[in-house]
Design an enzyme around this catalytic site. Structure first.
Site, PDB file in Angstrom:
ATOM      1  N   ASP A 138     -11.960  -5.607  22.102  1.00 55.05           N
ATOM      2  CA  ASP A 138     -10.970  -5.308  23.158  1.00 55.05           C
ATOM      3  C   ASP A 138     -11.775  -4.671  24.438  1.00 55.05           C
ATOM      4  O   ASP A 138     -11.498  -5.005  25.444  1.00 55.05           O
ATOM      5  CB  ASP A 138      -9.875  -4.527  23.077  1.00 55.05           C
ATOM      6  CG  ASP A 138      -8.787  -4.225  23.923  1.00 55.05           C
ATOM      7  OD1 ASP A 138      -8.488  -5.080  24.602  1.00 55.05           O
ATOM      8  OD2 ASP A 138      -8.574  -3.244  24.346  1.00 55.05           O
ATOM      9  N   MET A 155      -8.100  -0.434   0.921  1.00 55.85           N
ATOM     10  CA  MET A 155      -7.365  -0.794   1.865  1.00 55.85           C
ATOM     11  C   MET A 155      -7.395  -0.283   3.162  1.00 55.85           C
ATOM     12  O   MET A 155      -7.796  -0.549   4.359  1.00 55.85           O
ATOM     13  CB  MET A 155      -5.933  -1.174   1.639  1.00 55.85           C
ATOM     14  CG  MET A 155      -5.771  -2.067   0.311  1.00 55.85           C
ATOM     15  SD  MET A 155      -6.873  -3.921   0.483  1.00 55.85           S
ATOM     16  CE  MET A 155      -5.927  -4.247   2.117  1.00 55.85           C
ATOM     17  N   GLU A 156      -7.474   1.217   3.023  1.00 57.83           N
ATOM     18  CA  GLU A 156      -7.443   2.189   4.111  1.00 57.83           C
ATOM     19  C   GLU A 156      -8.942   2.012   4.680  1.00 57.83           C
ATOM     20  O   GLU A 156      -8.938   1.842   6.212  1.00 57.83           O
ATOM     21  CB  GLU A 156      -7.364   3.509   3.860  1.00 57.83           C
ATOM     22  CG  GLU A 156      -5.789   3.794   3.405  1.00 57.83           C
ATOM     23  CD  GLU A 156      -5.333   3.244   2.168  1.00 57.83           C
ATOM     24  OE1 GLU A 156      -4.067   3.248   1.764  1.00 57.83           O
ATOM     25  OE2 GLU A 156      -6.020   2.700   1.265  1.00 57.83           O
ATOM     26  N   CYS A 192       0.964  -1.173  -0.022  1.00 59.42           N
ATOM     27  CA  CYS A 192       0.074  -0.002   0.117  1.00 59.42           C
ATOM     28  C   CYS A 192       0.860   1.371  -0.072  1.00 59.42           C
ATOM     29  O   CYS A 192       1.879   1.247   0.984  1.00 59.42           O
ATOM     30  CB  CYS A 192      -0.965   0.173   1.159  1.00 59.42           C
ATOM     31  SG  CYS A 192      -2.338  -1.151   1.119  1.00 59.42           S
ATOM     32  N   HIS A 193       0.543   2.190  -0.922  1.00 58.24           N
ATOM     33  CA  HIS A 193       1.195   3.520  -0.784  1.00 58.24           C
ATOM     34  C   HIS A 193       0.879   4.388   0.290  1.00 58.24           C
ATOM     35  O   HIS A 193      -0.215   4.513   0.564  1.00 58.24           O
ATOM     36  CB  HIS A 193       0.750   4.398  -2.074  1.00 58.24           C
ATOM     37  CG  HIS A 193       1.419   3.488  -3.461  1.00 58.24           C
ATOM     38  ND1 HIS A 193       0.722   2.375  -4.028  1.00 58.24           N
ATOM     39  CD2 HIS A 193       2.477   3.806  -4.173  1.00 58.24           C
ATOM     40  CE1 HIS A 193       1.335   2.021  -4.903  1.00 58.24           C
ATOM     41  NE2 HIS A 193       2.573   2.926  -5.411  1.00 58.24           N
TER      42      HIS A 193
END
Length: 156
Positions: A128, A113-114, A77-78
Site C-alpha cells: 500500500d 495464525m497470529e 481462532c481463539h
C-alpha cells in the site's frame, strides 16, 4: 475423517481448549515479497519515507495490530493474551524483502495464525505504501517457519 472444528451435526464449532495445559508457545512466520529494483532503490538505511510515512515502521505497527486482531478476522481462532510480537523487515537483495513475524504467549492454543496474519498484513502495508512507485510488487510467499510449545513442534 474427523475435523476438530465440526460438531456431531456437521456444523462449525470452535474447539474447546479448556482442558489443555498452559504452555509457553511461539510461532514464527515469514512473508517474502518482490518489490523490484525501482522500489528498493528509493530506500536509504533500510527505510523509505513516503507521503504516508516511513514504510517499514508503519508496516511493523500494522503487523502488530493484525496479530492482536487475528481472532476477529479468522472465525475459529481463539482470542489470545499476546505476550510479545516482534516483526523484522529486511531487504534481502536488490528486488526482495523478507518480513519475519514472531509471536509469543503462555496459553492453551498456538499462535501460528497470529504470526501468519501479522506477516501478511505487514506485507500488504508495504504494498500500500509503495504502490505509487510501482504496482509490480508481489507478495510471493507467506509460510510458517517455526512453531513450539504445543502438541507438536514444527520447524520448516
Amino acid at each position: 475423517m474427523d475435523f476438530s472444528h465440526i460438531n456431531k451435526k456437521n456444523q462449525p464449532k470452535m474447539v474447546n481448549v479448556g482442558d489443555k495445559k498452559i504452555t509457553k508457545r511461539k510461532a514464527l512466520a515469514r512473508a517474502t515479497m518482490f518489490l523490484g529494483s525501482e522500489v528498493i532503490s528509493h530506500f536509504e538505511n533500510n527505510e523509505l519515507l513516503t507521503k504516508k510515512g516511513p514504510v517499514f515502521q508503519t508496516a511493523i505497527i500494522a503487523g502488530i495490530q493484525a496479530v492482536k486482531k487475528t481472532s476477529d478476522l479468522i472465525p475459529m481462532c481463539h482470542p489470545l493474551l499476546i505476550q510479545g510480537v516482534d516483526i523484522d523487515i529486511e531487504i534481502i537483495n536488490q528486488e526482495e524483502i523478507e518480513i519475519n513475524c514472531s509471536v509469543e504467549i503462555e496459553g492453551k492454543t498456538g499462535v501460528e495464525m497470529e504470526a501468519l496474519t501479522g506477516a501478511n498484513v505487514a506485507a500488504l502495508t508495504v504494498y500500500d505504501m509503495c504502490k505509487s512507485i510501482s504496482q509490480k510488487m508481489v507478495i510471493k510467499e507467506v509460510k510458517l517457519i517455526e512453531k513450539t510449545g504445543g502438541k507438536s513442534d514444527i520447524k520448516n
